[in-house]
Design a protein around this motif. Structure first.
Motif, mmCIF file in Angstrom:
data_model
loop_
_atom_site.group_PDB
_atom_site.id
_atom_site.type_symbol
_atom_site.label_atom_id
_atom_site.label_comp_id
_atom_site.label_asym_id
_atom_site.label_seq_id
_atom_site.Cartn_x
_atom_site.Cartn_y
_atom_site.Cartn_z
ATOM 1 N N THR A 265 6.908 7.365 15.008
ATOM 2 C CA THR A 265 5.825 8.168 14.442
ATOM 3 C C THR A 265 5.722 8.023 12.935
ATOM 4 N N PRO A 266 6.806 8.153 12.154
ATOM 5 C CA PRO A 266 6.688 7.916 10.715
ATOM 6 C C PRO A 266 6.149 6.531 10.378
ATOM 7 N N LEU A 267 6.513 5.531 11.196
ATOM 8 C CA LEU A 267 6.034 4.180 10.945
ATOM 9 C C LEU A 267 4.535 4.073 11.204
ATOM 10 N N VAL A 268 4.056 4.705 12.276
ATOM 11 C CA VAL A 268 2.617 4.710 12.566
ATOM 12 C C VAL A 268 1.857 5.432 11.451
ATOM 13 N N LEU A 269 2.371 6.567 10.995
ATOM 14 C CA LEU A 269 1.740 7.293 9.892
ATOM 15 C C LEU A 269 1.716 6.449 8.622
ATOM 16 N N ALA A 270 2.795 5.709 8.386
ATOM 17 C CA ALA A 270 2.848 4.835 7.210
ATOM 18 C C ALA A 270 1.811 3.717 7.316
ATOM 19 N N PHE A 271 1.607 3.163 8.519
ATOM 20 C CA PHE A 271 0.578 2.133 8.707
ATOM 21 C C PHE A 271 -0.817 2.700 8.462
ATOM 22 N N ILE A 272 -1.075 3.927 8.928
ATOM 23 C CA ILE A 272 -2.372 4.562 8.690
ATOM 24 C C ILE A 272 -2.607 4.723 7.199
ATOM 25 N N SER A 273 -1.599 5.210 6.500
ATOM 26 C CA SER A 273 -1.698 5.373 5.047
ATOM 27 C C SER A 273 -1.897 4.025 4.366
ATOM 28 N N PHE A 274 -1.138 3.024 4.802
ATOM 29 C CA PHE A 274 -1.201 1.693 4.203
ATOM 30 C C PHE A 274 -2.600 1.082 4.332
ATOM 31 N N PHE A 275 -3.159 1.115 5.537
ATOM 32 C CA PHE A 275 -4.482 0.525 5.745
ATOM 33 C C PHE A 275 -5.568 1.308 5.019
ATOM 34 N N ALA A 276 -5.419 2.626 4.954
ATOM 35 C CA ALA A 276 -6.381 3.435 4.195
ATOM 36 C C ALA A 276 -6.363 3.048 2.726
ATOM 37 N N ILE A 277 -5.173 2.820 2.190
ATOM 38 C CA ILE A 277 -5.030 2.432 0.784
ATOM 39 C C ILE A 277 -5.652 1.058 0.528
ATOM 40 N N GLU A 278 -5.296 0.088 1.359
ATOM 41 C CA GLU A 278 -5.771 -1.281 1.138
ATOM 42 C C GLU A 278 -7.284 -1.389 1.323
ATOM 43 N N PHE A 279 -7.818 -0.796 2.381
ATOM 44 C CA PHE A 279 -9.260 -0.859 2.623
ATOM 45 C C PHE A 279 -10.035 -0.131 1.530
ATOM 46 N N ILE B 185 3.479 -15.618 -15.990
ATOM 47 C CA ILE B 185 4.039 -14.261 -16.000
ATOM 48 C C ILE B 185 3.176 -13.334 -15.151
ATOM 49 N N GLY B 186 1.851 -13.458 -15.310
ATOM 50 C CA GLY B 186 0.930 -12.659 -14.507
ATOM 51 C C GLY B 186 1.081 -12.950 -13.025
ATOM 52 N N ALA B 187 1.324 -14.225 -12.681
ATOM 53 C CA ALA B 187 1.513 -14.601 -11.283
ATOM 54 C C ALA B 187 2.777 -13.972 -10.714
ATOM 55 N N MET B 188 3.832 -13.933 -11.523
ATOM 56 C CA MET B 188 5.082 -13.323 -11.071
ATOM 57 C C MET B 188 4.907 -11.816 -10.870
ATOM 58 N N ILE B 189 4.213 -11.166 -11.817
ATOM 59 C CA ILE B 189 3.962 -9.725 -11.696
ATOM 60 C C ILE B 189 3.105 -9.441 -10.463
ATOM 61 N N GLY B 190 2.092 -10.291 -10.245
ATOM 62 C CA GLY B 190 1.230 -10.120 -9.079
ATOM 63 C C GLY B 190 1.995 -10.244 -7.776
ATOM 64 N N LEU B 191 2.939 -11.217 -7.731
ATOM 65 C CA LEU B 191 3.755 -11.399 -6.525
ATOM 66 C C LEU B 191 4.630 -10.172 -6.279
ATOM 67 N N ILE B 192 5.196 -9.635 -7.357
ATOM 68 C CA ILE B 192 6.037 -8.438 -7.231
ATOM 69 C C ILE B 192 5.204 -7.257 -6.736
ATOM 70 N N GLU B 193 3.993 -7.121 -7.260
ATOM 71 C CA GLU B 193 3.118 -6.023 -6.827
ATOM 72 C C GLU B 193 2.691 -6.196 -5.366
ATOM 73 N N LEU B 194 2.481 -7.457 -4.942
ATOM 74 C CA LEU B 194 2.120 -7.714 -3.552
ATOM 75 C C LEU B 194 3.256 -7.321 -2.616
ATOM 76 N N ILE B 195 4.475 -7.690 -2.991
ATOM 77 C CA ILE B 195 5.642 -7.294 -2.197
ATOM 78 C C ILE B 195 5.764 -5.772 -2.169
ATOM 79 N N GLY B 196 5.478 -5.158 -3.339
ATOM 80 C CA GLY B 196 5.545 -3.703 -3.425
ATOM 81 C C GLY B 196 4.571 -3.008 -2.497
ATOM 82 N N GLU B 197 3.409 -3.631 -2.242
ATOM 83 C CA GLU B 197 2.440 -3.039 -1.316
ATOM 84 C C GLU B 197 3.034 -2.915 0.084
#
Length: 256
Positions: free
Chosen positions: A131-145, A169-181
């Protein structure tokens, strides 16, 4: 007799939800049954309260309106516009109320003593990672969309995908932010799951070693933790939506 049997059998902590049977080939677990029950009760309460809303509010209605207005104003301030608040206030309040009810259900007197074929019929829903994982997916897709719909797919993608030859440097930061998502899925789900499961285990241990007094005090504390975790889940969803709708770093400079 029940306490003596429990002491003889020791402390039993089940990480997975107990299976009660099948419904058209779909496994029925006690967390699923609990979820259906809570959803049904919330729907019934929503229908009843909607019919009791009056232009001349009662004290209870006035209190609820004040609470919702406070939360709505906070969401508006955070997202920066009433238009965005109108879109996400229902989602955020639904997440909070639903998670809160899931967390508090197990503290109702006598709930855990009801069994079916030797297994508990009801169980704290968020003590099962599903259940927490399903709720996290709902939150995740709401954020991304929301990010894509608000600032456009190209601008949103430029937060994470940067030409490494032009801006390493920007590419590295972007990759880190993508992983963070994607890490948010883990952080949202495991934070809720871990805190609620830990509380259940602590109460079980206290009941085993000190059955008088300690479980009641700990249960009151866990009621507060359940409220806190529901608020944290909703607030993190709100803050992540705020980050998603912001312009990419350097966008203003590129415009100039």
């Amino acid at each position: 007799m029940h306490e003596e049997a429990a002491r003889e059998s020791g402390i039993h902590v089940a990480l997975a939800a107990q299976r009660l049977g099948e419904f058209f080939g779909i496994p029925l677990t006690n967390t699923l049954v609990t979820t259906w029950l809570i959803v049904s009760v919330l729907v019934i309460l929503a229908v009843v309260f909607s019919k009791r809303i009056s232009l001349i509010p009662s004290r209870f209605q006035t209190l609820l309106e004040m609470l919702f207005e406070f939360v709505y104003d906070y969401v508006t301030e955070t997202l920066g516009s009433k238009r965005m608040a109108n879109k996400f206030f229902p989602l955020l309040t639904t997440i909070f109320i639903f998670v809160l009810c899931l967390n508090w259900f197990e503290f109702l007197p006598g709930v855990e003593s009801i069994t079916y074929h030797g297994e508990p019929l009801f169980r704290g829903v968020n003590t099962d990672l599903t259940t927490p994982l399903v709720l996290a997916f709902i939150s995740f897709f709401a954020i991304e969309f929301t990010g894509i719909a608000t600032i456009g797919i190209w601008k949103y993608g430029s937060k994470f995908l940067v030409n490494p030859f032009k801006n390493p440097i920007g590419a590295m930061i972007g990759l880190i932010e993508l992983i963070g998502e994607f890490v948010r899925l883990v952080s949202l789900s495991f934070r809720l799951f871990g805190n609620i499961l830990a509380g259940s285990v602590i109460i079980a241990v206290a009941t085993y070693f000190a059955p008088y007094g300690a479980p009641g005090i700990l249960s009151l504390f866990e009621v507060f933790i359940g409220f806190l975790q529901a608020a944290v889940f909703a607030l993190l969803t709100l803050f992540f939506i705020k980050l998603a709708i912001e312009e990419p770093h350097g966008a203003e400079a590129h415009k100039g």
